[in-house]
Scaffold this active site. Sequence first.
Site, short mmCIF file in Angstrom:
data_model
loop_
_atom_site.label_atom_id
_atom_site.label_comp_id
_atom_site.label_asym_id
_atom_site.label_seq_id
_atom_site.Cartn_x
_atom_site.Cartn_y
_atom_site.Cartn_z
N ASP A 14 -6.92 10.65 9.33
CA ASP A 14 -5.98 9.87 10.12
C ASP A 14 -6.75 9.00 11.09
OD1 ASP A 14 -3.50 8.97 10.90
OD2 ASP A 14 -3.09 10.66 12.23
N ASN A 62 2.61 7.74 2.41
CA ASN A 62 1.75 6.55 2.42
C ASN A 62 2.21 5.47 1.43
OD1 ASN A 62 -1.27 8.47 3.06
ND2 ASN A 62 0.08 7.45 4.52
C1 IPE Z 1 -5.43 7.44 7.65
O1 IPE Z 1 -5.41 6.47 8.67
C2 IPE Z 1 -5.55 6.83 6.28
C3 IPE Z 1 -4.46 7.15 5.37
C4 IPE Z 1 -3.38 7.77 5.69
C5 IPE Z 1 -4.61 6.70 3.99
P1 IPE Z 1 -4.10 5.71 9.08
O2 IPE Z 1 -3.94 4.52 8.20
O3 IPE Z 1 -2.93 6.63 9.15
O4 IPE Z 1 -4.51 5.19 10.54
P2 IPE Z 1 -3.60 5.09 11.85
O5 IPE Z 1 -2.89 6.40 12.00
O6 IPE Z 1 -2.66 3.96 11.63
O7 IPE Z 1 -4.59 4.82 12.93
MG MG Z 2 -1.90 7.64 10.68
#
Ligand code: IPE
Ligand code: MG
Length: 176
Positions: A14, A62
């Site tokens: 994350d 996601n």
């Molecule tokens: C984690 O980082 C990557 C995935 C979930 C693929 P994020 O994309 O959730 O990053 P933030 O939470 O927006 O900073």
């Molecule tokens: Mg995130």
Amino acid sequence: MNTKPLKHIAVIMDGNGRWASRRKLPRTMGHRQGVEAAKRAVEAAGNLDIPYLTLFGFSSENWNRPEDEVNELMHLLRLYLRGETAELARNNVRLRVIGDRTPFADDIVELIENAESLTLGNTGMNLTIALNYGGRHDILQAAANWAKMCQEKGLAPDVHNAETYFPGFLMTHDLP
Ligand code: IPE
Ligand code: MG
């Protein structure tokens, strides 16, 4: 003092986006750095003799990200699997991927299957990547496959046979 060795670490990846925005970079740069961080985690777990490392790479939520971002994540997944499979195989790492694969592109599923079969006999570190993994889906797919096995083997679908065979159908069955 507790001297039990650490058996399994799971990491929810994350903060890629926040890492990038703090540096005034596009989110994609954050995801790229996230892959590098994942590689460092695998190496560190190996060096520390931690036998099981699980990385949550992509959740079912996601898919709701903007199309460009999902495409970039798929691109990085392809690059990772293409670039790391041989290295994992060489380092005696066994790779498992857990999660519902059906929504992924055919070539990604092929890369996953290839990486899993190439590292199947490896006896060193166990790297599990959770892609589109959810406990509810895991239980449902295990139930369906257990029922199918009962039917094929002529076993009664009763509690005894559930206790004996059901856990083995969970994608997480051989993870401590
Ligand atoms: C984690 O980082 C990557 C995935 C979930 C693929 P994020 O994309 O959730 O990053 P933030 O939470 O927006 O900073
Ligand atoms: Mg995130």
